[in-house]
Design a protein around this motif. Structure first.
Motif, PDB file in Angstrom:
ATOM      1  N   LEU A   1      -2.213 -11.124 -17.969  1.00 46.55           N
ATOM      2  CA  LEU A   1      -3.236 -11.764 -17.125  1.00 46.55           C
ATOM      3  C   LEU A   1      -3.858 -10.744 -16.167  1.00 46.55           C
ATOM      4  CD1 LEU A   1      -1.684 -15.206 -16.036  1.00 46.55           C
ATOM      5  CD2 LEU A   1      -3.664 -14.849 -17.507  1.00 46.55           C
ATOM      6  N   PHE A   2      -3.006  -9.968 -15.509  1.00 43.08           N
ATOM      7  CA  PHE A   2      -3.525  -8.957 -14.576  1.00 43.08           C
ATOM      8  C   PHE A   2      -4.422  -7.958 -15.311  1.00 43.08           C
ATOM      9  CE2 PHE A   2       0.320 -10.041 -11.930  1.00 43.08           C
ATOM     10  CZ  PHE A   2      -0.402 -10.559 -10.866  1.00 43.08           C
ATOM     11  N   ALA A   3      -4.004  -7.613 -16.547  1.00 42.19           N
ATOM     12  CA  ALA A   3      -4.767  -6.623 -17.314  1.00 42.19           C
ATOM     13  C   ALA A   3      -6.164  -7.138 -17.645  1.00 42.19           C
ATOM     14  CB  ALA A   3      -4.010  -6.265 -18.590  1.00 42.19           C
ATOM     15  N   LYS A   4      -6.295  -8.469 -17.810  1.00 39.10           N
ATOM     16  CA  LYS A   4      -7.603  -9.030 -18.180  1.00 39.10           C
ATOM     17  C   LYS A   4      -8.558  -9.123 -16.986  1.00 39.10           C
ATOM     18  CE  LYS A   4      -5.817 -11.618 -22.097  1.00 39.10           C
ATOM     19  NZ  LYS A   4      -4.938 -12.762 -22.350  1.00 39.10           N
ATOM     20  N   GLY A   5      -8.001  -8.996 -15.773  1.00 41.79           N
ATOM     21  CA  GLY A   5      -8.887  -8.946 -14.604  1.00 41.79           C
ATOM     22  C   GLY A   5      -9.060 -10.278 -13.890  1.00 41.79           C
TER      23      GLY A   5
ATOM     24  N   HIS B   1      -0.253 -20.160 -12.043  1.00 37.09           N
ATOM     25  CA  HIS B   1      -1.505 -19.404 -12.142  1.00 37.09           C
ATOM     26  C   HIS B   1      -2.159 -19.221 -10.778  1.00 37.09           C
ATOM     27  CE1 HIS B   1      -1.077 -20.361 -16.480  1.00 37.09           C
ATOM     28  NE2 HIS B   1      -1.683 -19.212 -16.627  1.00 37.09           N
ATOM     29  N   TYR B   2      -1.956 -20.187  -9.883  1.00 37.12           N
ATOM     30  CA  TYR B   2      -2.449 -20.070  -8.506  1.00 37.12           C
ATOM     31  C   TYR B   2      -1.789 -18.879  -7.808  1.00 37.12           C
ATOM     32  CZ  TYR B   2      -2.729 -21.458  -3.524  1.00 37.12           C
ATOM     33  OH  TYR B   2      -2.900 -21.477  -2.170  1.00 37.12           O
ATOM     34  N   LEU B   3      -0.464 -18.739  -8.001  1.00 41.29           N
ATOM     35  CA  LEU B   3       0.264 -17.607  -7.401  1.00 41.29           C
ATOM     36  C   LEU B   3      -0.200 -16.278  -8.003  1.00 41.29           C
ATOM     37  CD1 LEU B   3       3.888 -19.102  -7.218  1.00 41.29           C
ATOM     38  CD2 LEU B   3       2.292 -18.767  -5.320  1.00 41.29           C
ATOM     39  N   VAL B   4      -0.475 -16.282  -9.316  1.00 39.80           N
ATOM     40  CA  VAL B   4      -0.988 -15.060  -9.965  1.00 39.80           C
ATOM     41  C   VAL B   4      -2.356 -14.697  -9.383  1.00 39.80           C
ATOM     42  CG1 VAL B   4      -1.737 -14.036 -12.151  1.00 39.80           C
ATOM     43  CG2 VAL B   4       0.318 -15.451 -12.100  1.00 39.80           C
ATOM     44  N   LEU B   5      -3.195 -15.722  -9.152  1.00 40.13           N
ATOM     45  CA  LEU B   5      -4.524 -15.457  -8.582  1.00 40.13           C
ATOM     46  C   LEU B   5      -4.419 -14.852  -7.184  1.00 40.13           C
ATOM     47  CD1 LEU B   5      -7.614 -15.671  -8.799  1.00 40.13           C
ATOM     48  CD2 LEU B   5      -7.456 -17.983  -7.869  1.00 40.13           C
ATOM     49  N   LEU B   6      -3.520 -15.410  -6.344  1.00 41.58           N
ATOM     50  CA  LEU B   6      -3.325 -14.852  -5.003  1.00 41.58           C
ATOM     51  C   LEU B   6      -2.933 -13.388  -5.095  1.00 41.58           C
ATOM     52  CD1 LEU B   6      -1.332 -17.381  -2.766  1.00 41.58           C
ATOM     53  CD2 LEU B   6      -3.715 -16.700  -2.567  1.00 41.58           C
ATOM     54  N   GLU B   7      -1.993 -13.084  -6.009  1.00 39.13           N
ATOM     55  CA  GLU B   7      -1.514 -11.706  -6.173  1.00 39.13           C
ATOM     56  C   GLU B   7      -2.640 -10.809  -6.681  1.00 39.13           C
ATOM     57  OE1 GLU B   7       1.492 -10.553  -5.198  1.00 39.13           O
ATOM     58  OE2 GLU B   7       0.715  -8.574  -5.739  1.00 39.13           O
ATOM     59  N   ALA B   8      -3.434 -11.321  -7.610  1.00 35.03           N
ATOM     60  CA  ALA B   8      -4.543 -10.529  -8.158  1.00 35.03           C
ATOM     61  C   ALA B   8      -5.575 -10.209  -7.074  1.00 35.03           C
ATOM     62  CB  ALA B   8      -5.203 -11.286  -9.312  1.00 35.03           C
ATOM     63  N   LYS B   9      -5.743 -11.148  -6.126  1.00 34.73           N
ATOM     64  CA  LYS B   9      -6.677 -10.923  -5.024  1.00 34.73           C
ATOM     65  C   LYS B   9      -6.057 -10.076  -3.913  1.00 34.73           C
ATOM     66  CE  LYS B   9     -10.286 -12.596  -4.303  1.00 34.73           C
ATOM     67  NZ  LYS B   9     -11.594 -11.921  -4.521  1.00 34.73           N
ATOM     68  N   GLY B  10      -4.726  -9.871  -3.997  1.00 36.32           N
ATOM     69  CA  GLY B  10      -4.043  -9.056  -2.991  1.00 36.32           C
ATOM     70  C   GLY B  10      -3.686  -9.816  -1.724  1.00 36.32           C
ATOM     71  N   TYR B  11      -3.590 -11.156  -1.823  1.00 37.72           N
ATOM     72  CA  TYR B  11      -3.210 -11.949  -0.657  1.00 37.72           C
ATOM     73  C   TYR B  11      -1.789 -12.474  -0.794  1.00 37.72           C
ATOM     74  CZ  TYR B  11      -8.214 -11.889   0.312  1.00 37.72           C
ATOM     75  OH  TYR B  11      -9.494 -11.489   0.543  1.00 37.72           O
TER      76      TYR B  11
ATOM     77  N   VAL C   1      -8.216 -14.490 -14.617  1.00 37.35           N
ATOM     78  CA  VAL C   1      -7.170 -15.190 -13.856  1.00 37.35           C
ATOM     79  C   VAL C   1      -7.764 -16.419 -13.167  1.00 37.35           C
ATOM     80  CG1 VAL C   1      -5.485 -15.000 -11.986  1.00 37.35           C
ATOM     81  CG2 VAL C   1      -5.874 -13.037 -13.491  1.00 37.35           C
ATOM     82  N   ALA C   2      -8.915 -16.235 -12.544  1.00 38.97           N
ATOM     83  CA  ALA C   2      -9.569 -17.352 -11.847  1.00 38.97           C
ATOM     84  C   ALA C   2      -9.941 -18.453 -12.843  1.00 38.97           C
ATOM     85  CB  ALA C   2     -10.809 -16.853 -11.110  1.00 38.97           C
TER      86      ALA C   2
ATOM     87  N   ILE D   1       8.620 -11.737  -8.708  1.00 43.71           N
ATOM     88  CA  ILE D   1       8.541 -11.421 -10.147  1.00 43.71           C
ATOM     89  C   ILE D   1       7.085 -11.131 -10.531  1.00 43.71           C
ATOM     90  CG2 ILE D   1       8.856 -12.355 -12.483  1.00 43.71           C
ATOM     91  CD1 ILE D   1      11.188 -14.078 -11.257  1.00 43.71           C
ATOM     92  N   ILE D   2       6.172 -11.970 -10.042  1.00 44.99           N
ATOM     93  CA  ILE D   2       4.745 -11.784 -10.354  1.00 44.99           C
ATOM     94  C   ILE D   2       4.258 -10.427  -9.838  1.00 44.99           C
ATOM     95  CG2 ILE D   2       2.417 -12.618  -9.769  1.00 44.99           C
ATOM     96  CD1 ILE D   2       3.611 -15.501  -9.883  1.00 44.99           C
ATOM     97  N   LYS D   3       4.667 -10.095  -8.602  1.00 45.89           N
ATOM     98  CA  LYS D   3       4.291  -8.798  -8.009  1.00 45.89           C
ATOM     99  C   LYS D   3       4.823  -7.643  -8.865  1.00 45.89           C
ATOM    100  CE  LYS D   3       4.284  -8.823  -3.363  1.00 45.89           C
ATOM    101  NZ  LYS D   3       2.945  -8.635  -2.779  1.00 45.89           N
ATOM    102  N   ASP D   4       6.067  -7.808  -9.327  1.00 47.86           N
ATOM    103  CA  ASP D   4       6.687  -6.766 -10.146  1.00 47.86           C
ATOM    104  C   ASP D   4       5.953  -6.597 -11.480  1.00 47.86           C
ATOM    105  OD1 ASP D   4       8.973  -4.906 -10.676  1.00 47.86           O
ATOM    106  OD2 ASP D   4       9.299  -6.325 -12.327  1.00 47.86           O
ATOM    107  N   ARG D   5       5.510  -7.720 -12.070  1.00 45.77           N
ATOM    108  CA  ARG D   5       4.783  -7.639 -13.348  1.00 45.77           C
ATOM    109  C   ARG D   5       3.452  -6.916 -13.165  1.00 45.77           C
ATOM    110  NH1 ARG D   5       9.145  -8.970 -14.398  1.00 45.77           N
ATOM    111  NH2 ARG D   5       9.877 -10.713 -15.686  1.00 45.77           N
ATOM    112  N   LYS D   6       2.862  -7.055 -11.946  1.00 45.92           N
ATOM    113  CA  LYS D   6       1.604  -6.366 -11.678  1.00 45.92           C
ATOM    114  C   LYS D   6       1.846  -4.855 -11.520  1.00 45.92           C
ATOM    115  CE  LYS D   6      -0.841  -6.352  -7.690  1.00 45.92           C
ATOM    116  NZ  LYS D   6      -1.753  -6.774  -6.612  1.00 45.92           N
TER     117      LYS D   6
END
Ligand SMILES: [Zn+2]
Length: 200
Positions: free
Chosen positions: A132-136, A173-183, A140-141, A115-120
């Motif tokens: 969150l992704f839009a804010k950078g 938020h930890y999962l969002v951070l991983l996704e934002a970093k691309g891991y 997120v961190a 779901i998080i990946k899809d929102r990105k």
């Protein structure tokens, strides 16, 4: 789905897996009508060889299995059904027909991650995750840092509901951070598995 019913004389094995825990719940057979009824009603339905008719799991006990998804195997002669069981699956009262306990919900992390990946990838205005992704990455961190502080505060207190709420916030938020970093979470697991292997 491309199921080769002819090859199987009309009946194809259907393996039912808990969509959240990943546990194998039971195995039955589907003909074309059972497959269609499962798709129409959202309740997993088999062709029962002993009853010689369509059989919706839970039709007498009320312990339905709510359909999440279905897919065919590589050569189209078996079906993998992912479902959410309403209650115990087996007629013996056991959680699964293989006498396993089915209590873990950690498989939901994988659903949450997709779901998080899809929102990105497909952001919408209503989505908090997309905002969150839009804010950078810095934002997120920073959120992960804030949630970490909040769980520390709740850890010192004795309120189960508040602590679990903060624990959920931190994990999300930890999962969002991983996704934002691309891991991937699997990459974190590899580090842990590697560490464990070195210690033992
Ligand atoms: Zn059973």
């Amino acid at each position: 789905m491309k199921i080769d019913f002819d090859k199987m004389n009309g009946l194809v094995p259907a393996i039912v897996q808990d969509a959240l825990s990943g546990k194998i719940l039971m195995q039955g057979y589907m003909n074309e009508e059972a497959l269609a009824k499962t798709q129409e009603t959202g309740k997993v339905t088999f062709f029962s060889r002993s009853k010689n008719r369509l059989w919706t799991k839970g039709e007498t006990s009320g312990n339905f299995m709510e359909l999440v998804s279905m897919s065919e195997d590589c050569d189209g002669d078996a079906i993998l059904v992912k479902a959410n069981p309403v209650g115990p699956v087996c007629h013996t009262g056991a959680d699964t027909c293989f006498a396993e306990v089915n209590s873990s919900k950690t498989g939901f992390i994988d659903q949450l991650r997709s779901i998080i990946k899809d929102r990105k990838n497909n952001p919408s205005d209503q989505s908090y995750t997309a905002s969150l992704f839009a804010k950078g990455i810095n934002k997120v961190a920073q959120k992960v840092g804030e949630e970490a502080v909040e769980i520390v505060i709740e850890a010192k207190d004795d309120n189960k509901e508040l602590f679990l709420g903060e624990a959920a916030d931190l994990l999300y938020h930890y999962l969002v951070l991983l996704e934002a970093k691309g891991y991937e979470l699997d990459e974190v697991m590899e580090v842990l598995i590697d560490r464990h292997a070195k210690k033992s």
